[in-house]
Design an enzyme around this catalytic site. Structure first.
Site, PDB file in Angstrom:
ATOM      1  N   CYS A 197       5.245   9.994  -2.451  1.00 29.79           N
ATOM      2  CA  CYS A 197       4.289  10.568  -3.385  1.00 29.79           C
ATOM      3  C   CYS A 197       3.659  11.828  -2.791  1.00 29.79           C
ATOM      4  O   CYS A 197       3.633  12.013  -1.570  1.00 29.79           O
ATOM      5  CB  CYS A 197       3.198   9.555  -3.713  1.00 29.79           C
ATOM      6  SG  CYS A 197       3.801   8.109  -4.608  1.00 29.79           S
TER       7      CYS A 197
ATOM      8  N   HIS B 270       5.316   5.680   1.955  1.00 30.79           N
ATOM      9  CA  HIS B 270       4.073   6.237   1.431  1.00 30.79           C
ATOM     10  C   HIS B 270       3.845   7.616   2.031  1.00 30.79           C
ATOM     11  O   HIS B 270       4.194   7.874   3.196  1.00 30.79           O
ATOM     12  CB  HIS B 270       2.892   5.337   1.782  1.00 30.79           C
ATOM     13  CG  HIS B 270       2.834   4.085   0.952  1.00 30.79           C
ATOM     14  ND1 HIS B 270       2.857   4.094  -0.416  1.00 30.79           N
ATOM     15  CD2 HIS B 270       2.737   2.774   1.324  1.00 30.79           C
ATOM     16  CE1 HIS B 270       2.789   2.849  -0.869  1.00 30.79           C
ATOM     17  NE2 HIS B 270       2.728   2.028   0.163  1.00 30.79           N
TER      18      HIS B 270
END
Length: 807
Positions: A437, A388
């Site tokens: 991301c 992440h």
């Protein structure tokens, strides 16, 4: 097996799975197979059965092709009929695999070798194979079959007509394999006359009088290579680039008017006439920056010097981090296999790789601090992160596994800060590959202000996705790969400037229908020199610096030595170790010897030191897959001596020496009662646990002009007790390149395998399947899925991976 008339259900589990993998595609797959088998009414699939096949992709482990093969097996479909259908639908790969599986296997054990011999001499080419009886051998020179038939081809007396490429075809029934090509070259002896009885008196050999030379040429300039020969009849020319013939290279002078990086490599020229053939010297053409070849054109010595010094690295170091099992966010699946893929590829490029999975905030900061110790002037530094992440105002942040639900920059690792610290080490190349991301984090208010970066013109950022966009992973069974790595691993070994290589990855991703409009690689770089990940390593002039760096890296890759345990009952148990990652280790046990009066016995591991991350349900398993690992079985144990496997994760959190108990369970002949014996084993702190990454690091300031000093280095906080410049010999024998399997110092005649007691073990990295809870808390970025119908109809497939999740 050998019988084509049995049911396909008699094929092994692995064979059926392999066939299913080959048929799980839209272009030439299970739908086409279902249509072809329908020519036999009993194999015709109903509409409901076809729908059931399609729905299999909704299951993480589902396979439409496997479901179809099971239905055909229930109806007694034979391998012979399946082979007929595969050939009819022109699925040659599946047909060849099925043939090799059903027929008795055979393989070539002795390959024919290239040979040089003088005219009138003798050459023997040998090709031997093992397999079924009555195998046939056919020899060919080019496309022409030669005799006799057999495993040996004798050419005597040799004449110029014997020169050429030879190959052997080994066959058994309709099944066959080819040997490698072997080139036989005929040379004239010193005393032989120019003419011979085989040719007219005017015929002479081919002699190259001007050889091509290695060059360094700037991009955009012209390249000229000369190869001039004398021969009668007149010679013909064929130029080769990287061993491939060039369609335009048919004359003695090869000219390329505007060279690019694609024109670099090895060049050679084949000169031939009706009777003879010779090859020129093989030369290297290096493509440099504009204007780099002015002096080289005038002075060949400077061309050679420029070739030697153009680009190099004093060392190459990589830190790979993959975070999957987040405590407060949705777990990911791809980072484990992605880090594994990158680890194996970078090791082949001579990188010192430290690969770590599932790190918390403190461990990530400590790992980066240790990584910086490996960097120095001229070193290539590469940091890869999968997990992440987010980006605010141009600042990128990597999220550790213990980040709270509403995390901010204070809970994460700041990429730009790592870059600034890397610059202080005067590295020659700084590469960041961020597979995460880049959405905005609305919880993060005021972003940190980075310090002034130096203008070093050696920075490359490869982002898996664009600004304010998500990165995706593709799921297959319990394993996944990120979209980025699926394309990057196909290009990372190319001998190209880093930016050129990443540009090609971006182009590949852009051509993929399932990623178009959803994810696109973004490249940011100020790299001015032509530096590639494939650049060779040339050590600096300071051996102390190199020794210190090697020692610092080696500390994180020391495995316990394999040992044999003797029990009172007379049983000998071997205890061995291997590594998947720098913080994940496999321990295996196997029975080497047991008395005849003991009917059965096994050795289990229990009572491990507290603090380890391990699943007791997956310990002491009979194969590596059940233990959560995909390491090949043959790496650790022979098939004749089965063992038990236990996988230890999170070694970076090990605060004490690793201790466990080996429990031997056995039964005597004619007695039902099971007897237990136990031995406690202590193996120290293996792999990365020696670095104590769980401990906070004091802030360090790096001087740009500083270099490693062994005396100060030995007092670094990264060194555990007992490690310093005088590294113990017993430990040194356990250290080595992680690209090797077992032995660091390989000795002639010594087989460094687990079956050799006393030999040290070295890391062998691989990924392993994990089970993920679909009800886990959601991450900051919501999970995305592509409609199944879209994926199924695409011609491009990720090896039967179908689900996409945002990282």
């Amino acid at each position: 097996m050998g019988d084509w008339n049995l049911s396909i259900g008699t094929l092994s589990e692995g064979a059926q799975s392999r066939l299913a993998d080959m048929l799980d595609n839209a272009k030439c797959g299970w739908r086409q197979l279902a249509s072809v088998v329908a020519e036999e009414p009993r194999f015709r699939c109903s509409e409901n059965e076809m729908t059931s096949c399609s729905l299999q992709v909704l299951s993480p482990t589902g396979s439409p092709s496997r479901y179809l093969l099971e239905r055909l097996s229930e109806r007694s479909c034979t391998p012979g009929f399946l082979l007929h259908c595969l050939k009819k639908m022109e699925h040659h790969e599946a047909a060849q695999y099925l043939t090799a599986t059903v027929m008795e296997r055979f393989q070539i054990t002795v390959q024919p070798q290239a040979q040089h011999a003088t005219e009138g001499g003798r050459v023997v080419l040998v090709c031997k194979a093992i397999g079924p009886a009555a195998m046939g051998y056919q020899w060919f020179r080019g496309k022409e079959e030669v005799s006799p038939f057999g495993p040996e081809l004798v050419l005597c007396p040799l004449t110029p007509t014997h020169q050429g490429h030879y190959i052997c075809r080994v066959n058994h029934g309709e099944n066959f394999i080819f040997s490698q090509w072997a080139y036989v070259r005929i040379v004239r002896s010193a005393g032989s006359s120019v003419s011979s009885s085989f040719f007219p008196p005017s015929v002479s050999g081919v002699r190259i009088v001007r050889q091509p030379r290695s060059q360094v040429v700037a991009e955009g300039d012209s390249l000229c290579l000369d190869c001039f020969a004398e021969a009668n009849p007149p010679p013909q020319y064929q130029w080769y680039h990287n061993k491939q013939p060039m369609p335009t290279g048919k004359i003695s002078t090869l000219r390329i008017l505007c060279v690019t990086t694609a024109d670099r490599g090895m060049y050679s020229c084949r000169v031939f006439n009706l009777y003879h053939e010779v090859w020129s010297d093989q030369v290297h053409v290096k493509i440099g920056e504009s204007g780099a070849s002015n002096v080289s054109d005038m002075y060949p010595f400077f061309s050679y010097l420029n070739f030697l010094l153009f680009v190099k690295a004093t060392d190459k170091v990589a830190l790979l981090m993959g975070n999957m099992n987040y405590l407060h966010h949705r777990p990911l699946q791809a980072p484990m296999s992605d880090v594994h893929e990158m680890t194996n590829l970078l090791r082949q490029l001579d990188f010192k790789v430290v690969s770590l999975l599932d790190l918390n905030w403190q461990e990530m900061h400590s790992a980066v601090t240790e990584f910086l110790l490996l960097l120095d002037r001229g070193v290539y530094g590469l940091l890869y992160f999968a997990g992440h992440g987010y980006e605010n105002y141009g600042n990128s942040f990597m999220v550790p596994i213990d980040a709270p639900a509403s995390y901010t920059s204070e809970n994460c690792l700041w990429v730009q800060d790592v870059l600034q610290r890397m610059q202080e080490r005067e590295t020659s190349l700084n590469v960041f590959l961020l597979d995460m991301c880049r959405k905005r984090n609305l919880n993060d208010g005021v972003p940190p202000q980075p310090g002034q970066l130096k203008v070093t013109a050696n920075i490359v950022f490869g982002y898996a996705t664009c600004v304010d966009a998500e990165a995706f992973e593709v799921n297959k069974d319990d394993l996944s790969n990120g979209i980025f790595i699926n394309f990057l691993k196909q290009r990372v070994m190319e001998d190209e400037k880093v930016t050129v290589m990443l540009d090609r990855v971006a182009e590949d991703m852009g051509r993929c229908e399932i990623t178009r409009g959803r994810q696109a690689l973004e490249l940011r770089s100020n790299l001015s020199e032509r530096r590639a990940l494939t650049d060779r390593i040339q050590s600096s002039g300071c051996p102390e610096t190199t020794s210190a760096r090697n020692l610092q890296w080696a500390i994180a890759h020391v495995l316990p030595q394999s040992r044999n345990l003797q029990f009172d009952c007379g049983v000998t148990v071997q205890l061995g170790f291997a590594a998947e990652f720098s913080n994940i280790m496999i321990i295996y046990t196997r029975i080497l010897e047991k008395p005849k009066d003991i009917a059965s016995c096994s050795a289990h591991l229990t009572d491990f030191t507290e603090g380890l991350d391990m699943d007791l349900k997956m310990s002491n398993q009979e194969n590596l897959l059940d233990a959560g690992s995909l390491l090949p079985m043959e790496i650790l144990l022979s098939a004749e001596l089965p063992g038990l496997y236990t996988r230890l994760k999170g070694l970076q959190r090990l605060k004490k020496e690793l201790t466990f108990t080996v429990c031997l369970q056995y039964k005597y002949t004619n007695l039902d009662e099971e007897v237990h014996e136990r031995q406690t084993v202590t193996v120290g702190k293996p792999l990365v646990s020696k670095l104590n990454l769980h401990e906070p690091r004091l802030p360090r300031s790096y001087s740009a002009s500083s270099s490693f000093d062994l005396h100060s280095f030995s007092h670094s906080s990264s060194f555990p007790e007992g490690f310093g410049p005088s590294f113990p010999a017993s430990e040194t024998s356990s250290i080595g390149s992680a690209s090797t399997t077992w032995s660091y110092y390989s000795q002639p005649g010594v087989s460094a395998t687990p079956s050799s007691p006393g030999k040290s073990n070295l890391p062998v990295e691989d990924d392993s399947p994990e089970l993920f809870d679909s009800d886990a808390p959601q991450p900051l970025t919501t999970t995305k899925s592509l409609p199944h119908g879209q994926v199924e109809d695409l011609t491009y497939q990720f090896s039967n991976m179908h689900n996409f999740h945002s990282c």
